[in-house]
Design a protein around this motif. Structure first.
Motif, short mmCIF file in Angstrom:
data_model
loop_
_atom_site.label_atom_id
_atom_site.label_comp_id
_atom_site.label_asym_id
_atom_site.label_seq_id
_atom_site.Cartn_x
_atom_site.Cartn_y
_atom_site.Cartn_z
N SER A 5 0.88 13.28 -8.49
CA SER A 5 0.08 14.44 -8.07
C SER A 5 0.95 15.69 -7.99
N ASN A 6 0.30 16.82 -7.93
CA ASN A 6 0.99 18.08 -7.70
C ASN A 6 1.18 18.20 -6.19
N PRO A 7 2.42 18.18 -5.69
CA PRO A 7 2.64 18.20 -4.24
C PRO A 7 2.16 19.48 -3.57
N THR A 29 0.83 -1.20 0.00
CA THR A 29 0.00 0.00 0.00
C THR A 29 0.87 1.26 0.00
N GLY A 30 2.05 1.17 0.62
CA GLY A 30 2.98 2.30 0.59
C GLY A 30 3.44 2.62 -0.82
N VAL A 31 3.71 1.59 -1.60
CA VAL A 31 4.10 1.79 -3.00
C VAL A 31 2.97 2.49 -3.76
N ILE A 32 1.74 2.09 -3.49
CA ILE A 32 0.58 2.73 -4.15
C ILE A 32 0.50 4.20 -3.76
N TRP A 33 0.68 4.51 -2.46
CA TRP A 33 0.64 5.91 -2.02
C TRP A 33 1.77 6.71 -2.67
N VAL A 34 2.97 6.13 -2.76
CA VAL A 34 4.12 6.82 -3.38
C VAL A 34 3.84 7.09 -4.85
N MET A 35 3.29 6.09 -5.55
CA MET A 35 2.96 6.28 -6.97
C MET A 35 1.90 7.37 -7.14
N LEU A 36 0.90 7.38 -6.27
CA LEU A 36 -0.13 8.42 -6.32
C LEU A 36 0.48 9.80 -6.06
#
Length: 147
Positions: A107-109, A96-103
């Motif tokens: 995204s625009n930080p 799930t961390g990989v998914i959050w990092v990819m998202l």
């Protein structure tokens, strides 16, 4: 004889944590992220997401050697399946961390929700660190530290 507890009583921590998280999301959705309150609501989303995942994940998953985790049931499993069961919590956090990092990477930080996703990535690394680091590192007088 054990008395039957209500569904709410058995899952009250998960339910209330979810309600609080939903409240932060609603407040953040209607706020300006450039204000103190808006920034606070965005941080609160990440923090309460971390709390909720910690509560729910540790309820159903395991991590061998972690003071916070339950011990997995002793079943005779194939080596890969046994490894995945014994480390299901860290595997879940990594995936799930990989998914959050990819998202976050897409995204625009500096956008409203990009900041929240960045905070969630930070929260995920903290949870993972708290799960893994006490396995080999010690802190005097900490019940989580093993000797």
């Amino acid at each position: 004889m054990k008395s039957r507890q209500s569904f709410f009583r058995r899952h009250s921590l998960s339910i209330v944590s979810s309600i609080v998280l939903i409240g932060w999301i609603v407040l953040y959705s209607h706020s300006d992220q450039d204000t103190h309150w808006g920034a606070f609501f965005g941080n609160a989303i990440a923090d309460w997401t971390g709390l909720l995942v910690t509560v729910v994940a540790t309820k159903f998953m395991y991590e061998i050697g972690s003071a916070e985790s339950r011990k997995p049931p002793h079943r005779y499993l194939r080596p890969l399946r046994e490894f995945l069961e014994e480390h299901s919590l860290s595997v879940f956090l990594l995936l799930t961390g990989v998914i959050w990092v990819m998202l976050f990477a897409r995204s625009n930080p500096n956008s409203k929700w990009g900041q929240v996703v960045g905070n969630i990535v930070s929260e995920w690394t903290q949870i993972f660190g708290l799960l893994i680091m006490p396995k080999g590192l010690v802190e005097t007088h900490s019940k989580e530290s093993r000797r």
